[in-house]
Design a protein around this motif. Structure first.
Motif, mmCIF file in Angstrom:
data_model
loop_
_atom_site.group_PDB
_atom_site.id
_atom_site.type_symbol
_atom_site.label_atom_id
_atom_site.label_comp_id
_atom_site.label_asym_id
_atom_site.label_seq_id
_atom_site.Cartn_x
_atom_site.Cartn_y
_atom_site.Cartn_z
ATOM 1 N N THR A 196 -25.796 -5.524 -2.141
ATOM 2 C CA THR A 196 -25.829 -5.605 -0.671
ATOM 3 C C THR A 196 -25.974 -7.059 -0.222
ATOM 4 O O THR A 196 -26.852 -7.422 0.539
ATOM 5 N N TYR A 197 -25.089 -7.873 -0.729
ATOM 6 C CA TYR A 197 -25.112 -9.305 -0.456
ATOM 7 C C TYR A 197 -23.929 -9.659 0.424
ATOM 8 O O TYR A 197 -22.815 -9.203 0.208
ATOM 9 N N SER A 198 -24.169 -10.472 1.424
ATOM 10 C CA SER A 198 -23.087 -11.025 2.243
ATOM 11 C C SER A 198 -23.572 -12.341 2.849
ATOM 12 O O SER A 198 -24.759 -12.593 2.972
ATOM 13 N N LYS A 199 -22.614 -13.128 3.223
ATOM 14 C CA LYS A 199 -22.947 -14.408 3.856
ATOM 15 C C LYS A 199 -23.176 -14.173 5.338
ATOM 16 O O LYS A 199 -22.834 -13.139 5.893
ATOM 17 N N ASP A 200 -23.732 -15.171 6.004
ATOM 18 C CA ASP A 200 -24.068 -15.021 7.425
ATOM 19 C C ASP A 200 -22.836 -14.877 8.312
ATOM 20 O O ASP A 200 -22.876 -14.180 9.322
ATOM 21 N N ASN A 201 -21.747 -15.514 7.960
ATOM 22 C CA ASN A 201 -20.559 -15.502 8.820
ATOM 23 C C ASN A 201 -19.554 -14.412 8.411
ATOM 24 O O ASN A 201 -18.421 -14.436 8.865
ATOM 25 N N VAL A 255 -18.271 -10.304 8.007
ATOM 26 C CA VAL A 255 -18.395 -8.923 8.501
ATOM 27 C C VAL A 255 -18.045 -8.019 7.333
ATOM 28 O O VAL A 255 -16.965 -8.114 6.750
ATOM 29 N N VAL A 256 -18.937 -7.102 6.986
ATOM 30 C CA VAL A 256 -18.756 -6.242 5.829
ATOM 31 C C VAL A 256 -18.478 -4.816 6.306
ATOM 32 O O VAL A 256 -19.237 -4.270 7.105
ATOM 33 N N ILE A 257 -17.406 -4.230 5.796
ATOM 34 C CA ILE A 257 -17.058 -2.842 6.112
ATOM 35 C C ILE A 257 -16.973 -2.097 4.794
ATOM 36 O O ILE A 257 -16.169 -2.433 3.926
ATOM 37 N N PHE A 258 -17.808 -1.068 4.619
ATOM 38 C CA PHE A 258 -17.830 -0.295 3.383
ATOM 39 C C PHE A 258 -16.962 0.947 3.556
ATOM 40 O O PHE A 258 -17.143 1.707 4.497
ATOM 41 N N ASN A 259 -16.049 1.132 2.634
ATOM 42 C CA ASN A 259 -15.222 2.343 2.612
ATOM 43 C C ASN A 259 -15.516 3.100 1.333
ATOM 44 O O ASN A 259 -15.615 2.520 0.267
#
Length: 103
Positions: A91-96, A98-102
């Motif tokens: 569950t890692y992402s950068k600040d800029n 947008v993560v979409i889980f399919n």
């Protein structure tokens, strides 16, 4: 021994037809309502169709998973696929981003 005073019974004529009717009725009932009768055949057919659809879904899912595993194998490691799985599991992402889980 038969004598001339012997009376013929009317009931004796109906024994064989009564046994025949009982025999045919028993097997006729079980042809329709028995474990392998016509109604059970309809239920079996419905289950076969439902399980055929379920099998097709499972085969498609398996093919999808096999493709994903092939992309992560040692011989042809896809860095984008590896990055995608790592981000999903951690569950890692950068600040800029947008993560979409399919699924």
């Amino acid at each position: 021994m038969w004598t001339k005073y012997h009376k013929k019974r009317r009931l004796g004529r109906f024994v064989l037809p009564a046994i025949t009717i009982a025999f045919v009725s028993y097997f006729g009932y079980h042809c329709i309502h028995g474990d392998y009768g016509l109604k059970a055949t309809e239920v079996f057919e419905q289950r076969r169709i439902e399980r055929g659809k379920e099998l097709a879904d499972l085969v498609a899912r398996r093919e999808h998973l096999e493709k994903a595993v092939a992309l992560l194998s040692d011989g042809s490691l896809d860095k984008d696929m590896l990055d995608q799985y790592a981000r999903y599991q951690l569950t890692y992402s950068k600040d800029n981003e947008v993560v979409i889980f399919n699924k």
